[in-house]
Design a protein around this motif. Structure first.
Motif, PDB file in Angstrom:
ATOM      1  N   GLY A  62       0.827  -1.201   0.000  1.00 26.88           N
ATOM      2  CA  GLY A  62       0.000   0.000   0.000  1.00 26.88           C
ATOM      3  C   GLY A  62       0.857   1.244   0.000  1.00 26.88           C
ATOM      4  O   GLY A  62       2.065   1.203   0.221  1.00 26.88           O
ATOM      5  N   ASN A  63       0.229   2.377  -0.279  1.00 23.30           N
ATOM      6  CA  ASN A  63       0.936   3.645  -0.282  1.00 23.30           C
ATOM      7  C   ASN A  63       1.158   4.159   1.133  1.00 23.30           C
ATOM      8  O   ASN A  63       2.142   4.828   1.417  1.00 23.30           O
ATOM      9  N   ASP A  64       0.224   3.882   2.017  1.00 19.47           N
ATOM     10  CA  ASP A  64       0.306   4.339   3.405  1.00 19.47           C
ATOM     11  C   ASP A  64       1.070   3.360   4.275  1.00 19.47           C
ATOM     12  O   ASP A  64       1.011   2.144   4.061  1.00 19.47           O
ATOM     13  N   ARG A  65       1.748   3.891   5.273  1.00 28.64           N
ATOM     14  CA  ARG A  65       2.135   3.037   6.381  1.00 28.64           C
ATOM     15  C   ARG A  65       0.857   2.707   7.164  1.00 28.64           C
ATOM     16  O   ARG A  65      -0.109   3.471   7.143  1.00 28.64           O
ATOM     17  N   THR A  66       0.857   1.580   7.825  1.00 29.94           N
ATOM     18  CA  THR A  66      -0.326   1.134   8.555  1.00 29.94           C
ATOM     19  C   THR A  66       0.034   0.794   9.989  1.00 29.94           C
ATOM     20  O   THR A  66       0.983   0.045  10.234  1.00 29.94           O
ATOM     21  N   LEU A  67      -0.702   1.375  10.926  1.00 32.16           N
ATOM     22  CA  LEU A  67      -0.548   1.050  12.333  1.00 32.16           C
ATOM     23  C   LEU A  67      -1.482  -0.107  12.665  1.00 32.16           C
ATOM     24  O   LEU A  67      -2.675  -0.058  12.355  1.00 32.16           O
ATOM     25  N   THR A  94      -0.936  -6.599  24.458  1.00 37.29           N
ATOM     26  CA  THR A  94      -1.203  -5.756  23.285  1.00 37.29           C
ATOM     27  C   THR A  94       0.096  -5.562  22.518  1.00 37.29           C
ATOM     28  O   THR A  94       1.109  -5.162  23.093  1.00 37.29           O
ATOM     29  N   THR A  95       0.064  -5.879  21.231  1.00 32.69           N
ATOM     30  CA  THR A  95       1.226  -5.718  20.358  1.00 32.69           C
ATOM     31  C   THR A  95       0.934  -4.599  19.368  1.00 32.69           C
ATOM     32  O   THR A  95      -0.089  -4.623  18.685  1.00 32.69           O
ATOM     33  N   VAL A  96       1.836  -3.628  19.303  1.00 38.93           N
ATOM     34  CA  VAL A  96       1.656  -2.478  18.407  1.00 38.93           C
ATOM     35  C   VAL A  96       2.778  -2.498  17.384  1.00 38.93           C
ATOM     36  O   VAL A  96       3.954  -2.621  17.733  1.00 38.93           O
ATOM     37  N   SER A  97       2.419  -2.379  16.106  1.00 41.23           N
ATOM     38  CA  SER A  97       3.418  -2.475  15.040  1.00 41.23           C
ATOM     39  C   SER A  97       3.051  -1.568  13.883  1.00 41.23           C
ATOM     40  O   SER A  97       1.910  -1.116  13.748  1.00 41.23           O
ATOM     41  N   VAL A  98       4.051  -1.299  13.042  1.00 41.64           N
ATOM     42  CA  VAL A  98       3.877  -0.505  11.827  1.00 41.64           C
ATOM     43  C   VAL A  98       4.270  -1.366  10.637  1.00 41.64           C
ATOM     44  O   VAL A  98       5.342  -1.981  10.636  1.00 41.64           O
ATOM     45  N   PHE A  99       3.408  -1.412   9.629  1.00 40.23           N
ATOM     46  CA  PHE A  99       3.683  -2.122   8.389  1.00 40.23           C
ATOM     47  C   PHE A  99       3.635  -1.125   7.233  1.00 40.23           C
ATOM     48  O   PHE A  99       2.993  -0.095   7.317  1.00 40.23           O
ATOM     49  N   LEU A 138       4.396   9.045  16.534  1.00 48.45           N
ATOM     50  CA  LEU A 138       3.970   7.674  16.819  1.00 48.45           C
ATOM     51  C   LEU A 138       4.604   6.668  15.862  1.00 48.45           C
ATOM     52  O   LEU A 138       5.169   5.654  16.296  1.00 48.45           O
ATOM     53  N   LEU A 139       4.542   6.929  14.568  1.00 52.50           N
ATOM     54  CA  LEU A 139       5.022   5.961  13.577  1.00 52.50           C
ATOM     55  C   LEU A 139       6.542   5.968  13.419  1.00 52.50           C
ATOM     56  O   LEU A 139       7.131   4.970  13.033  1.00 52.50           O
ATOM     57  N   PRO A 145      13.938  -0.450   3.115  1.00 53.28           N
ATOM     58  CA  PRO A 145      13.529  -1.488   2.151  1.00 53.28           C
ATOM     59  C   PRO A 145      13.584  -2.903   2.711  1.00 53.28           C
ATOM     60  O   PRO A 145      12.810  -3.769   2.301  1.00 53.28           O
ATOM     61  N   ASN A 146      14.516  -3.172   3.627  1.00 52.90           N
ATOM     62  CA  ASN A 146      14.624  -4.532   4.175  1.00 52.90           C
ATOM     63  C   ASN A 146      13.837  -4.705   5.470  1.00 52.90           C
ATOM     64  O   ASN A 146      13.946  -5.738   6.121  1.00 52.90           O
ATOM     65  N   GLU A 147      13.051  -3.695   5.854  1.00 52.34           N
ATOM     66  CA  GLU A 147      12.208  -3.802   7.041  1.00 52.34           C
ATOM     67  C   GLU A 147      10.773  -4.109   6.613  1.00 52.34           C
ATOM     68  O   GLU A 147      10.164  -3.325   5.893  1.00 52.34           O
ATOM     69  N   HIS A 148      10.242  -5.212   7.075  1.00 48.50           N
ATOM     70  CA  HIS A 148       8.881  -5.580   6.717  1.00 48.50           C
ATOM     71  C   HIS A 148       7.881  -5.118   7.764  1.00 48.50           C
ATOM     72  O   HIS A 148       6.678  -5.078   7.497  1.00 48.50           O
ATOM     73  N   PHE A 149       8.353  -4.783   8.940  1.00 43.58           N
ATOM     74  CA  PHE A 149       7.497  -4.218   9.985  1.00 43.58           C
ATOM     75  C   PHE A 149       8.409  -3.593  11.035  1.00 43.58           C
ATOM     76  O   PHE A 149       9.620  -3.813  11.054  1.00 43.58           O
ATOM     77  N   ARG A 150       7.803  -2.812  11.916  1.00 45.19           N
ATOM     78  CA  ARG A 150       8.522  -2.315  13.088  1.00 45.19           C
ATOM     79  C   ARG A 150       7.622  -2.498  14.311  1.00 45.19           C
ATOM     80  O   ARG A 150       6.459  -2.096  14.288  1.00 45.19           O
ATOM     81  N   GLN A 151       8.141  -3.140  15.342  1.00 44.02           N
ATOM     82  CA  GLN A 151       7.384  -3.294  16.576  1.00 44.02           C
ATOM     83  C   GLN A 151       7.541  -2.034  17.416  1.00 44.02           C
ATOM     84  O   GLN A 151       8.656  -1.591  17.702  1.00 44.02           O
ATOM     85  N   ILE A 152       6.424  -1.451  17.823  1.00 47.81           N
ATOM     86  CA  ILE A 152       6.437  -0.250  18.660  1.00 47.81           C
ATOM     87  C   ILE A 152       6.291  -0.609  20.130  1.00 47.81           C
ATOM     88  O   ILE A 152       6.935  -0.010  20.992  1.00 47.81           O
ATOM     89  N   ALA A 153       5.443  -1.589  20.416  1.00 48.52           N
ATOM     90  CA  ALA A 153       5.205  -1.953  21.819  1.00 48.52           C
ATOM     91  C   ALA A 153       4.680  -3.375  21.903  1.00 48.52           C
ATOM     92  O   ALA A 153       4.064  -3.894  20.966  1.00 48.52           O
ATOM     93  N   HIS A 154       4.941  -4.013  23.040  1.00 47.67           N
ATOM     94  CA  HIS A 154       4.377  -5.328  23.367  1.00 47.67           C
ATOM     95  C   HIS A 154       4.316  -5.404  24.885  1.00 47.67           C
ATOM     96  O   HIS A 154       5.333  -5.558  25.549  1.00 47.67           O
ATOM     97  N   ALA A 155       3.123  -5.257  25.436  1.00 46.39           N
ATOM     98  CA  ALA A 155       2.974  -5.181  26.893  1.00 46.39           C
ATOM     99  C   ALA A 155       1.596  -5.694  27.290  1.00 46.39           C
ATOM    100  O   ALA A 155       0.729  -5.923  26.433  1.00 46.39           O
TER     101      ALA A 155
END
Length: 310
Positions: A62-67, A94-99, A138-139, A145-155
């Motif tokens: 997609g064009n947007d990053r997605t939370l 709760t797991t928070v990530s960016v794709f 937040l994001l 290019p080699n990152e498929h996601f980023r984890q922001i939080a897991h708690a």
């Protein structure tokens, strides 16, 4: 093809109506439900159980990053990218990530019932809800290019009446307005935890709020013109100091930055609807499409032509 694979949601669906996809086989069953609350914001509930381990290939683009905010309701699973980086999902967490764009594999253990609730929010929807500055905070930086996601939080998940509402299997029987209120409230709770709004010690008085609404309406009506501070002050009959003060107190931003945000969001909406880049540029006040393309790319992190090509 995996008989329990989660469906790809294509096209548009009615707002406030759950779209369900259920699969039952000798190995197990999967129920995936999606509620499109608003453009760019959806809830997804999933219940998956299988007598064998599931490894499901999936891609996101997609064009947007997605939370993605995932509430683990029972069981556990993980998402693993091609480099072996894992994103964990666990009951009562709760797991928070960016794709953005990439591929990976969802993994579910055998003989375990996994239930999850996800809030899926596009970057453009986040900007609409909390503003560009808070969204960027937040994001974070763009994914490489080699990152498929980023984890922001897991708690551990916080207690929430809105989360309890959607844990109820009969939540879909309530009217659409009530579901939407709980969905937006649940999202607001999480956004306040992840990126608290900057405190505002000075509240706008009623007459100031009226003036701000008049300013906003004026800007929206003249986005196709080369606006600047002097023009705004003359058109609105207001001093430059007062104009800047309104925006500082209301948004923690400047009139110029707020105007840019309005233009970029309007332009992306037009491009998504099928307008050419040059048409969108002129409609939001840019006389030269190249200047518009540069500004758009700086704001969103991708060029406007990528929306047309997609």
């Amino acid at each position: 093809m995996n008989p329990l694979a989660q469906p790809k949601w294509a096209g548009t669906h009615p707002i406030n109506e759950w779209i369900r996809h259920q699969t039952t086989t000798a190995q197990g069953q999967a129920l995936i439900e999606r509620l499109d609350c608003e453009t760019g914001f959806a809830l997804v509930r999933s219940r998956i159980s299988s007598r064998r381990e599931i490894r499901e290939r999936c891609e996101h683009d997609g064009n947007d990053r997605t939370l993605v905010i995932t509430f683990g309701l029972s069981g556990q699973s993980e998402f693993v990218d091609p480099f072996g980086n894992a994103l964990p999902f666990k009951a009562s967490h709760t797991t928070v990530s960016v794709f953005h764009a990439g591929a990976g594999e969802r993994r579910y253990a055998a003989n375990e019932s996994v239930q999850q609730l996800r809030l899926v929010v596009s970057e453009s929807a986040l900007i609409r809800y909390i503003g560009a500055e808070r969204c960027e905070r937040l994001l974070g930086r763009d994914l490489r290019p080699n990152e498929h996601f980023r984890q922001i939080a897991h708690a551990g998940s916080c207690v929430s009446e809105h989360l309890r509402f959607f844990r109820n299997p009969h939540a879909g029987e309530y009217d659409g307005l009530r579901q939407r209120i709980h969905a937006l409230s649940l999202l607001a709770e999480q956004l306040n935890l992840l990126a608290p709004a900057s405190p505002c010690s000075e509240r706008l008085k009623s007459r100031d709020r009226d003036a701000l609404e008049r300013i906003e309406a004026c800007l929206r009506a003249h986005l196709d013109q080369p606006l600047n501070i002097a023009w705004m002050c003359t058109a609105l009959g207001i001093s430059e100091y007062k104009l800047k003060e309104y925006f500082r107190r209301a948004y923690g931003s400047s009139p110029a930055r707020h105007l840019t945000e309005m233009r970029m969001l309007k332009a992306r909406e037009m491009l998504t609807s099928g307008y050419r880049v040059s048409e969108a540029a002129y409609r939001v006040g840019y006389q030269h499409p190249s200047n518009f393309s540069a500004a758009f790319t700086r704001f969103f992190g991708y060029p406007p032509k990528s929306i047309r090509s997609s």
